[in-house]
Design a protein around this motif. Structure first.
Motif, mmCIF file in Angstrom:
data_model
loop_
_atom_site.group_PDB
_atom_site.id
_atom_site.type_symbol
_atom_site.label_atom_id
_atom_site.label_comp_id
_atom_site.label_asym_id
_atom_site.label_seq_id
_atom_site.Cartn_x
_atom_site.Cartn_y
_atom_site.Cartn_z
ATOM 1 N N MET A 1 0.814 -1.214 0.000
ATOM 2 C CA MET A 1 0.000 0.000 0.000
ATOM 3 C C MET A 1 0.850 1.267 0.000
ATOM 4 O O MET A 1 0.561 2.239 -0.713
ATOM 5 N N PRO B 1 -10.825 7.640 -0.214
ATOM 6 C CA PRO B 1 -10.223 7.049 -1.421
ATOM 7 C C PRO B 1 -9.650 8.127 -2.334
ATOM 8 O O PRO B 1 -10.242 9.198 -2.512
ATOM 9 N N ALA C 1 -2.340 -0.054 -8.414
ATOM 10 C CA ALA C 1 -3.065 1.219 -8.400
ATOM 11 C C ALA C 1 -3.325 1.728 -9.815
ATOM 12 O O ALA C 1 -4.333 2.396 -10.066
ATOM 13 N N GLN D 1 -6.565 3.568 -0.955
ATOM 14 C CA GLN D 1 -7.063 3.667 0.407
ATOM 15 C C GLN D 1 -6.134 2.856 1.309
ATOM 16 O O GLN D 1 -5.455 1.930 0.842
ATOM 17 N N MET E 1 -6.009 -0.962 1.104
ATOM 18 C CA MET E 1 -6.041 -1.519 -0.261
ATOM 19 C C MET E 1 -5.181 -2.774 -0.403
ATOM 20 O O MET E 1 -5.387 -3.573 -1.308
#
Length: 297
Positions: free
Chosen positions: A46, A120, A211, A218, A221
């Motif tokens: 992330m 988000p 991504a 977020q 994620m």
């Protein structure tokens, strides 16, 4: 299903599978050396995506520069995590390191929620990745080709490091017998730190590409992709780099192709990973490329 549709599903499967494989390699590298499941790997994943986002948004970096900076920074964080959370527990019972790994995972996730907020975020995607390529009736985004190509390039670089460098020799020695490696003069802590750095760099790269593929950031994620990648590592034979690649690709193809041929099962897509895991544990608990090992007393 016509041929053009099948090719598109095949490419989507390859893209998803290569991402799972790249994440799974990070799990399998750490486990292969320390027999430790690095539960913080999902959060490292992330952070890679967020660092690119903030590099572009706050510092106005070109996308490629932000990606390189993100990978290097996250590799440093991986080394720092090993130094703070895992190295002091080298000689402790394995359950202590496991609890520490879970603690690091929750810590990084909550730090991300505080600093990045739970809202988000939309991801910037370079224009050249969004212009469709047309081959007859097949319509493919360059992103669909870019992700697996970059993923396999990174895997080849890793294989070269592991099998053709002195550091890689140290990794393989430690994975066999850490005590003997100490006695033979291998700088064990440095090699382990390098392993965490490489694994974290791969997680960052996969987070960035995830991504791009699913453009929404977020703090949580990494949870589902990380868990599925862990399943892929177990299915392939955790501890085996080749097994992680095979497990990741297999899981990606099962997810995409099952939904492609049976659209009514789309709501059960996440369940396929668990079905694959249960089936593999029943048939071959060590995984496709795994070998049976015995713990030393």
């Amino acid at each position: 299903m016509n041929l053009a549709t099948f090719i598109q599903h095949f490419l989507n499967s390859l893209t998803l599978g290569s991402l799972y494989a790249l994440i799974a390699i990070g799990y399998t590298m750490v486990y292969g050396i320390l027999r430790l499941i690095n539960f913080a790997h999902s959060e490292i994943f992330m952070l890679g995506a967020y660092f690119v986002f903030w590099g572009i948004t706050l510092f106005h970096m070109p996308w490629a520069v932000a990606m390189i900076v993100s990978v290097i920074s996250v590799a440093g964080i991986g080394i720092l995590v090993d130094r703070i959370a895992y190295r002091p527990l080298r000689d402790a019972p394995r359950i202590s390191a496991l609890i520490s790994a879970i603690g690091v995972s929750f810590f990084l996730q909550n730090v991300a929620i505080v600093f990045f907020q739970a809202i988000p975020r939309q991801v910037y995607r370079p224009e050249w990745l969004e212009k469709p390529l047309l081959w007859g009736d097949v319509r493919v985004l360059p992103l669909t080709l870019f992700v697996p190509v970059l993923s396999f390039f990174l895997m080849l670089v890793l294989v070269y490091i592991v099998y053709h460098t002195k550091a890689g020799l140290g990794m393989r020695a430690i994975s066999k017998d850490i005590e003997t490696s100490y006695l033979m003069g291998v700088p064990v802590n440095k090699v382990i730190a390098l392993t965490f750095g490489i694994g974290s760099a791969l997680a960052a790269a996969s987070g960035i590409m995830w991504a791009l593929r699913y453009p929404q950031l977020q703090p949580i994620m990494g949870a589902i992709p990380g868990f599925k990648a862990f399943i892929a590592a177990v299915v392939g034979g955790i501890g085996s780099i080749q097994g992680a690649v095979i497990g990741g690709l297999l899981l990606g193809f099962i997810e995409i192709m099952t939904v492609a041929f049976f659209p009514d099962l789309a709501g059960y897509r996440d369940a396929f990973a668990f079905i694959l895991l249960i089936g593999m544990l029943l048939i071959k608990p060590t995984g496709i490329m795994g070998v049976k090992t015995e713990d030393k007393v």
